[in-house]
Design an enzyme around this catalytic site. Structure first.
Site, PDB file in Angstrom:
ATOM      1  N   SER A   1      49.286  48.533  37.069  1.00 19.02           N
ATOM      2  CA  SER A   1      48.513  48.398  38.345  1.00 19.02           C
ATOM      3  C   SER A   1      49.012  48.960  39.531  1.00 19.02           C
ATOM      4  CB  SER A   1      48.484  46.826  38.577  1.00 19.02           C
ATOM      5  OG  SER A   1      47.629  46.654  39.735  1.00 19.02           O
TER       6      SER A   1
ATOM      7  N   TYR B   1      52.148  38.579  40.034  1.00 21.97           N
ATOM      8  CA  TYR B   1      51.021  39.491  39.503  1.00 21.97           C
ATOM      9  C   TYR B   1      51.874  41.054  39.514  1.00 21.97           C
ATOM     10  CZ  TYR B   1      47.075  42.582  38.491  1.00 21.97           C
ATOM     11  OH  TYR B   1      46.422  43.603  37.877  1.00 21.97           O
TER      12      TYR B   1
END
Length: 263
Positions: A144, A157
């Site tokens: 990501s 995350y």
């Protein structure tokens, strides 16, 4: 990819479902793994059948934190499909975390287990088969843009996606002599259920089907690393180059992703 064999985790919704639809449209035989059996079966029923003569799609209702169950599913798909060409470790979760809250430590562990450890657990049972094949094979990890620099309120995350990026780089070097390509895909903002809860603007938001089409082309090309959409790739490069003082000033007041609500 017509007639090829593709295994996807986190396949029941979001990026996984979009990737499944993309590869099914190309005639691939799919192994689809996810926790939610009802959603997985609906997806499988909606997909076109594989190319004539190719094995049909297989579904596996598995939590990716159950490494033994992943290995069992992998063995079944290898036998059913007669080999493997692409494995996409797509399963992942995203929720806000703050280290100051003791209850968030369990959430932190869950994110790392799902986003990082499960990626390795997904790849592991396929590597021996890939080494034995004469045809090119690819392992695909989903990173990501959030893994490029740490984002406030997304400690777990950001850490998990940074780990996926580094892990895939290590694995790429390890497997290159065996002809196995490792591809790292770093999505920006993609329109999925995961991003719909974000209470802030999402620049360059991309539809999931468009992401899947670009991802499939990137995987087929054997690229080692790609940010999709490309505009977020430019942003990622700029963020990587910013001095800490400048980055801190720019992002100190960035909006946070919601934390998991207490039961």
């Amino acid at each position: 990819m017509s007639g090829r064999r593709v295994f996807i985790t986190g396949a029941s919704s979001g990026l996984g479902a979009a990737l499944a639809a993309e590869y099914a449209a190309q005639g691939a035989t799919l192994g689809l793994l996810a926790r939610r059996g009802d959603a997985l079966e609906r997806l499988a029923a909606s997909l076109p059948r594989p190319a004539p003569g190719a094995p049909h799609h297989r579904t596996y209702v598995v939590d990716v934190r159950d490494h033994g169950a992943i290995a069992t599913a992998a063995r079944d798909f290898l036998t059913h499909a007669g080999g493997i060409d692409v494995v996409i470790a797509n399963a992942g979760i995203s929720v806000g975390t703050l280290t100051e809250f003791a209850e968030d430590l369990a959430v932190f562990e869950d994110i790392i287990a799902t986003n990082v450890v499960a990626t390795a657990a997904t790849f592991a049972p396929f590597i021996a088969a890939m080494k034995a094949q004469r045809t090119p094979a690819r392992l695909v990890g989903i990173g990501s843009v959030a893994g490029i620099r740490g984002l406030p309120g997304a400690e777990a995350y950001s850490a998990s996606k940074a780990a996926v990026i580094s892990y895939c780089e290590s694995l790429r070097l390890e497997l290159k002599p065996h002809g196995i390509q490792v591809v790292t895909l770093c999505p920006g903002y993609i329109d999925t259920p995961m991003t719909k809860v974000n209470p802030y603007p999402m620049p360059f938001l991309m539809a999931a089907d468009k992401f899947a089409a670009k991802a499939a082309r990137t995987i087929a090309a054997g690229s080692s690393y790609a940010v999709i959409p490309w505009q977020m790739g430019v942003v990622a490069k700029v963020l990587r180059l910013l001095p800490n003082a400048v980055y801190d000033l720019a992002f100190a007041r960035a909006p946070h992703k919601p934390r998991k609500e207490a039961p």
